[in-house]
Scaffold this active site. Structure first.
Site, PDB file in Angstrom:
ATOM      1  N   GLY A  17       0.816  -1.209   0.000  1.00 40.13           N
ATOM      2  CA  GLY A  17       0.000   0.000   0.000  1.00 40.13           C
ATOM      3  C   GLY A  17       0.846   1.253   0.000  1.00 40.13           C
ATOM      4  O   GLY A  17       0.640   2.152   0.819  1.00 40.13           O
ATOM      5  N   TYR A 159     -13.314  -1.748  10.865  1.00 38.04           N
ATOM      6  CA  TYR A 159     -11.930  -1.260  10.893  1.00 38.04           C
ATOM      7  C   TYR A 159     -11.292  -1.535  12.248  1.00 38.04           C
ATOM      8  O   TYR A 159     -10.163  -2.029  12.333  1.00 38.04           O
ATOM      9  CB  TYR A 159     -11.919   0.238  10.596  1.00 38.04           C
TER      10      TYR A 159
END
Length: 255
Positions: A17, A159
């Site tokens: 990422g 999350y």
């Protein structure tokens, strides 16, 4: 002696990422300090542009497209790293996503999307890196966690669960691999002055005002303020540090 404690020059560092945001900023930091960097993302065009930016700065960089949810992609990421640089010293498990909404409104596909990237992705990256690091009896794996991993933060149910899972990956893997000198730690950011793609933030909302009210330093952290913690955990200065979650949050976790 002390001047070399935080030296990461010549280390091969993979960051998942890393075509934007925190991952890109970390890759740029490592590159500026003389590390060999491998950047990765499923956004191919964005990854190519980031590689070109880093090459223009003179960094030793390789770009490998990968979707962290796909095991073969991650095996290729680590395999290409070793094929190019001959080793892997550090894996930064950073690719992540979020969907902010009330807990009772998530669709199951939204839940699975967040966990597949933030937990499955971290596990696959750590696993592939460890398979190379354990035989060489050295290596550092650093995961990007969050204050939401251990505190209740409204609007972040999947999350928060995923980051709590990342913390447990850190602790369990650290214990399993400590005798072979592969360290596993996490940096847990608070609120960063940077936002994930697809996350639209209005800073003048009750949610955002609450976040700043609960941060003793009263502001979001800048990307550059996270360089030190990651460099520390990647370097030999942290040679006896494993299984730790390092909160970098302006005091949020302590308040």
């Amino acid at each position: 002696m002390t001047s070399k404690l935080f030296d990461i020059s010549g280390k091969t560092i993979v960051i998942s990422g890393s075509s934007r945001g925190l991952g890109k900023a970390l890759a740029g930091c490592f590159g500026s300090l003389g590390a060999q960097i491998v950047i990765s993302s499923h956004e191919v065009d964005e990854l190519r542009e980031t590689k070109q930016e880093f090459e223009a700065l003179g960094y030793d960089v390789v770009a490998v497209p990968a979707d962290v949810r796909r095991e073969q992609d991650i095996q290729n990421l680590v395999g290409d790293t070793v094929a190019h640089f001959g080793k892997i010293d550090v894996m930064i498990c950073n690719a992540g996503t979020d969907i902010i909404k009330p807990a009772e409104t998530y669709e199951i596909d939204e839940w699975e999307h967040v966990l597949s990237i933030n937990v499955r992705g971290y596990y696959l990256c750590a696993k592939a890196a460890a398979q190379r690091m354990l035989p060489q009896r050295r290596g550092s794996i650093v995961m990007t966690s969050s204050i939401a991993s251990s505190l209740g933060v409204p609007g972040l149910t999947p999350y928060a669960v995923s980051k709590g899972g990342a913390n447990q990956l850190v602790k369990t893997m650290a214990v399993e691999w400590a005798d072979r000198n592969v360290r596993v730690n996490a940096v847990a950011p608070g609120y960063i002055n940077n936002f994930m793609k697809g996350v639209h933030i209005d800073l003048d909302t009750p949610y955002q005002r609450r976040a700043m009210a609960h941060t003793p330093m009263g502001r979001r952290g800048e990307l550059s303020e996270y360089f030190g913690p990651y460099v520390f955990l990647a370097s030999d200065a942290a040679s006896f540090v494993t299984g730790e979650i390092l909160y970098v949050d302006g005091g949020y976790h302590a308040a």
